[in-house]
Design a protein around this motif. Structure first.
Motif, PDB file in Angstrom:
ATOM      1  N   LEU A 270      25.707 -19.000  22.844  1.00 25.55           N
ATOM      2  CA  LEU A 270      24.535 -19.066  23.716  1.00 25.55           C
ATOM      3  C   LEU A 270      23.948 -17.676  23.925  1.00 25.55           C
ATOM      4  N   GLY A 271      24.793 -16.648  24.092  1.00 28.48           N
ATOM      5  CA  GLY A 271      24.304 -15.278  24.238  1.00 28.48           C
ATOM      6  C   GLY A 271      23.583 -14.802  22.990  1.00 28.48           C
ATOM      7  N   ASP A 272      24.102 -15.158  21.814  1.00 33.22           N
ATOM      8  CA  ASP A 272      23.414 -14.807  20.563  1.00 33.22           C
ATOM      9  C   ASP A 272      22.029 -15.442  20.514  1.00 33.22           C
ATOM     10  N   ALA A 273      21.954 -16.742  20.871  1.00 28.38           N
ATOM     11  CA  ALA A 273      20.671 -17.450  20.824  1.00 28.38           C
ATOM     12  C   ALA A 273      19.691 -16.884  21.844  1.00 28.38           C
ATOM     13  N   LEU A 274      20.189 -16.537  23.030  1.00 24.70           N
ATOM     14  CA  LEU A 274      19.304 -15.939  24.038  1.00 24.70           C
ATOM     15  C   LEU A 274      18.784 -14.578  23.592  1.00 24.70           C
ATOM     16  N   GLY A 275      19.646 -13.794  22.971  1.00 26.79           N
ATOM     17  CA  GLY A 275      19.205 -12.496  22.482  1.00 26.79           C
ATOM     18  C   GLY A 275      18.101 -12.628  21.450  1.00 26.79           C
ATOM     19  N   ALA A 276      18.263 -13.576  20.537  1.00 28.65           N
ATOM     20  CA  ALA A 276      17.227 -13.786  19.517  1.00 28.65           C
ATOM     21  C   ALA A 276      15.940 -14.305  20.149  1.00 28.65           C
ATOM     22  N   HIS A 277      16.059 -15.206  21.142  1.00 24.84           N
ATOM     23  CA  HIS A 277      14.875 -15.796  21.761  1.00 24.84           C
ATOM     24  C   HIS A 277      14.078 -14.763  22.543  1.00 24.84           C
ATOM     25  N   THR A 278      14.747 -13.851  23.223  1.00 20.12           N
ATOM     26  CA  THR A 278      14.068 -12.851  24.064  1.00 20.12           C
ATOM     27  C   THR A 278      13.783 -11.553  23.325  1.00 20.12           C
ATOM     28  N   SER A 279      14.113 -11.519  22.027  1.00 25.33           N
ATOM     29  CA  SER A 279      13.920 -10.305  21.210  1.00 25.33           C
ATOM     30  C   SER A 279      14.671  -9.121  21.797  1.00 25.33           C
ATOM     31  N   ALA A 280      15.847  -9.388  22.350  1.00 22.32           N
ATOM     32  CA  ALA A 280      16.683  -8.312  22.877  1.00 22.32           C
ATOM     33  C   ALA A 280      17.282  -7.500  21.740  1.00 22.32           C
ATOM     34  N   PRO A 281      17.715  -6.264  21.986  1.00 22.47           N
ATOM     35  CA  PRO A 281      18.302  -5.443  20.920  1.00 22.47           C
ATOM     36  C   PRO A 281      19.539  -6.071  20.290  1.00 22.47           C
ATOM     37  N   GLY A 282      20.210  -6.946  21.016  1.00 20.44           N
ATOM     38  CA  GLY A 282      21.413  -7.591  20.508  1.00 20.44           C
ATOM     39  C   GLY A 282      21.715  -8.819  21.321  1.00 20.44           C
ATOM     40  N   PRO A 283      22.869  -9.420  21.114  1.00 18.56           N
ATOM     41  CA  PRO A 283      23.244 -10.605  21.885  1.00 18.56           C
ATOM     42  C   PRO A 283      23.320 -10.307  23.375  1.00 18.56           C
ATOM     43  N   VAL A 284      23.022 -11.311  24.156  1.00 16.32           N
ATOM     44  CA  VAL A 284      23.126 -11.192  25.607  1.00 16.32           C
ATOM     45  C   VAL A 284      24.573 -11.503  25.998  1.00 16.32           C
ATOM     46  N   HIS A 285      25.198 -10.603  26.740  1.00 15.71           N
ATOM     47  CA  HIS A 285      26.582 -10.831  27.155  1.00 15.71           C
ATOM     48  C   HIS A 285      26.619 -11.769  28.358  1.00 15.71           C
ATOM     49  N   LEU A 286      27.325 -12.891  28.210  1.00 15.76           N
ATOM     50  CA  LEU A 286      27.465 -13.862  29.279  1.00 15.76           C
ATOM     51  C   LEU A 286      28.944 -13.962  29.628  1.00 15.76           C
ATOM     52  N   ALA A 287      29.313 -13.425  30.773  1.00 17.00           N
ATOM     53  CA  ALA A 287      30.726 -13.349  31.135  1.00 17.00           C
ATOM     54  C   ALA A 287      31.307 -14.712  31.479  1.00 17.00           C
ATOM     55  N   ASP A 288      30.478 -15.580  32.067  1.00 14.58           N
ATOM     56  CA  ASP A 288      30.964 -16.893  32.463  1.00 14.58           C
ATOM     57  C   ASP A 288      29.761 -17.831  32.593  1.00 14.58           C
ATOM     58  N   TRP A 289      30.043 -19.088  32.926  1.00 11.82           N
ATOM     59  CA  TRP A 289      28.948 -20.057  32.990  1.00 11.82           C
ATOM     60  C   TRP A 289      28.005 -19.828  34.174  1.00 11.82           C
ATOM     61  N   PRO A 290      28.464 -19.407  35.341  1.00  7.96           N
ATOM     62  CA  PRO A 290      27.484 -19.106  36.399  1.00  7.96           C
ATOM     63  C   PRO A 290      26.459 -18.062  35.964  1.00  7.96           C
ATOM     64  N   LYS A 291      26.915 -17.017  35.277  1.00  7.36           N
ATOM     65  CA  LYS A 291      25.963 -16.005  34.805  1.00  7.36           C
ATOM     66  C   LYS A 291      25.083 -16.563  33.691  1.00  7.36           C
ATOM     67  N   ALA A 292      25.643 -17.446  32.864  1.00  9.41           N
ATOM     68  CA  ALA A 292      24.858 -18.040  31.787  1.00  9.41           C
ATOM     69  C   ALA A 292      23.736 -18.913  32.350  1.00  9.41           C
ATOM     70  N   VAL A 293      24.047 -19.730  33.347  1.00  9.87           N
ATOM     71  CA  VAL A 293      23.023 -20.602  33.928  1.00  9.87           C
ATOM     72  C   VAL A 293      21.947 -19.758  34.610  1.00  9.87           C
ATOM     73  N   ASP A 294      22.343 -18.694  35.308  1.00 10.22           N
ATOM     74  CA  ASP A 294      21.337 -17.824  35.926  1.00 10.22           C
ATOM     75  C   ASP A 294      20.471 -17.136  34.869  1.00 10.22           C
ATOM     76  N   ALA A 295      21.060 -16.824  33.723  1.00  7.97           N
ATOM     77  CA  ALA A 295      20.269 -16.236  32.636  1.00  7.97           C
ATOM     78  C   ALA A 295      19.236 -17.233  32.120  1.00  7.97           C
ATOM     79  N   LEU A 296      19.606 -18.505  32.087  1.00  7.53           N
ATOM     80  CA  LEU A 296      18.646 -19.533  31.673  1.00  7.53           C
ATOM     81  C   LEU A 296      17.544 -19.700  32.718  1.00  7.53           C
ATOM     82  N   LEU A 297      17.898 -19.613  34.000  1.00  4.41           N
ATOM     83  CA  LEU A 297      16.875 -19.692  35.043  1.00  4.41           C
ATOM     84  C   LEU A 297      15.938 -18.492  34.988  1.00  4.41           C
TER      85      LEU A 297
END
Length: 493
Positions: free
Chosen positions: A73-100
């Motif tokens: 999911l972090g890899d896909a978010l990084g590609a979607h947001t054109s980030a320099p690399g994958p987005v680090h998601l430590a756990d699901w609460p942080k992942a859901v907040d990243a989606l929000l």
């Protein structure tokens, strides 16, 4: 502005309209939607195209550990947001907040496809999403993410919003993507001949993938090609459709005792629709069948039709035509089919195909016509329920099996429910005056029956083989007699 439906999506106008309404909602605050439906119905295509059309984010989950899923999911978010690399998601609460956070500036569609894979590996994920969508929480209030959870495990998806489940009350959309109805399926397959359309539908039903991916757009080239098509497309071990009925059970994680479920389905395919009949066929006590029957119902493979004339009685039918065909034709001859003797199997299976597949399938088509397509004046009112029933005659101690009992809408307040029609449905037999007389006798019994208003009951006769000239002549002068053949069932009226 709502996006137009892509040309590659056939039909699904209602589903697309609901999804785009949800995805383009401009109101502040993140919202949740749940999309479910059996596999192969086109859910992924719908949601992928929705995300693409709205500039949203689509993530297809796989069976994986929580750590791997978060990494993907972090890899896909990084590609979607054109980030320099994958987005680090430590756990699901942080992942859901990243989606929000994706929806801070505008409404953004976020799709988590095959959500059951994620939730089964991380049991607390629904509770995490519930907390993330708590009213008044800053991360939710400042977001316009339109989060869509999608899955094919019907029992699991149905439980997400049921009872005391964490997400109950959180969803603004609960969308089911069903198989195509028999008329839409005929258009999808490009079949204009009603008899041929009915025969194909009795095997493959309304699952879109069965034409495109599973038989590579191999469509019968007219009625004379039907038998050859069955052999080369359905009974051919080299085609994916050959083993699909087995996979439908094997891939649902809630169906653990596969042998038992196959036996239950075989019993129903053989015409044993009652709980007692199923129990007798498989050698179990009727009380032992509560769990497997509920599981098969929840999985969308069995449907239960309450008998409107006998309180507390019901009959089961297989909801997926391909499973009926497999149980009736393929499973008894599996070894021969694996040896590529499909032509021989098909030649000697004609009687079973007609009685166990075509007959029940045609009956259900007639009931669906009454519910969805027949003009209002045909039955003299809105058909709210259509099901088979058994009518008992206390005087003669006999019973009449009715293929169709069409009930109208319940009356306001007290009073009997209007009974609009009773019917006889046959695939391979020409119906005539004796069949009409039998229905008329059944109607006489119903007129004195409490609980239903049978004063305006109409008599429906449906046959794929047609009707005698005598019956057609008689029906032309009687408003209480309805004749339905495939031409009428598949017509635009």
């Amino acid at each position: 502005m709502r996006p137009d439906k892509p040309a590659e999506i056939f039909d699904r106008d209602t589903e697309w309209a609901e999804l785009t309404r949800f995805a383009t909602d401009e109101r502040p605050g993140a919202t949740l939607g749940v999309v479910s439906g059996r596999r192969r119905q086109g859910k992924t295509l719908l949601l992928y195209e929705l995300a693409r059309a709205t500039g949203g984010f689509y993530f297809g989950a796989t069976e994986a550990t929580p750590a791997e899923s978060l990494r993907r999911l972090g890899d896909a978010l990084g590609a979607h947001t054109s980030a320099p690399g994958p987005v680090h998601l430590a756990d699901w609460p942080k992942a859901v907040d990243a989606l929000l956070a994706l929806g801070r500036e505008r409404p953004v569609t976020v799709v988590l496809d095959e959500f059951p894979y994620l939730a089964r590996a991380s049991r607390d994920l629904p509770s995490i999403i519930q907390h993330a969508l708590t009213p008044g929480r800053p991360e939710r209030a400042s977001s316009r993410t339109r989060l869509l959870l999608c899955g094919s495990a019907l029992s699991f998806m149905g439980g997400l919003l049921a009872g005391s489940a964490p997400l109950r009350g959180r969803a603004g959309l609960e969308l089911s993507v069903p198989p195509l109805d028999y008329r839409t399926a005929a258009a999808f397959w490009g079949i204009s001949d009603p008899l041929l359309a009915a025969k194909v539908f009795a095997i493959v039903g309304g699952t879109p993938a069965y034409r495109r991916e599973y038989v590579q757009d191999d469509v019968p080239d007219g009625p004379s090609d039907f038998d050859d098509w069955v052999v080369r497309a359905v009974l051919n071990p080299a085609r994916p459709l050959f083993r699909e009925a087995r996979y439908l059970l094997a891939e649902d994680p809630d169906l653990r005792d596969i042998a038992l479920y196959h036996s239950v389905l075989a019993a129903v395919a053989e015409g044993n629709g009652t709980r007692g009949g199923i129990a007798g066929y498989i050698g179990r006590k009727a009380t032992d069948l509560q769990h497997p029957l509920v599981v098969l119902e929840d999985a969308g493979l069995l449907a239960r039709d309450p008998d409107p004339l006998r309180s507390g009685r019901s009959r089961y039918r297989i909801a997926e035509p391909l499973i009926t065909f497999y149980q009736a034709v393929m499973r008894p001859a599996w070894t021969a089919l694996e040896q590529r003797r499909g032509a021989d199997v098909w030649r000697r299976s004609q009687r079973r195909y007609a009685s166990a597949v075509l007959g029940p399938g045609f009956e259900e088509t007639v009931r669906q016509w009454a519910l969805r397509f027949a003009p209002l004046e045909t039955f003299g009112g809105i058909v709210a329920e259509a099901s088979p029933a058994v009518l008992t005659d206390p005087a003669s101690r006999t019973s009449h099996e009715l293929d169709l009992v069409a009930l109208g809408e319940p009356p306001l307040g007290d009073g009997p429910r209007p009974l609009l029609a009773i019917g006889e449905v046959k695939w391979g037999r020409t119906l005539g005056q004796p069949d009409l007389d039998r229905l008329a006798r059944a109607r006489d019994l119903l007129i004195t029956r409490p609980g239903v208003d049978a004063r305006e009951v109409r008599l429906l006769l449906a046959s794929a083989a047609g009707f005698t000239d005598e019956l057609r002549q008689l029906a032309s002068h009687r408003s209480d007699v309805i004749l339905a053949d495939p031409d009428r069932l598949y017509a635009g009226e």
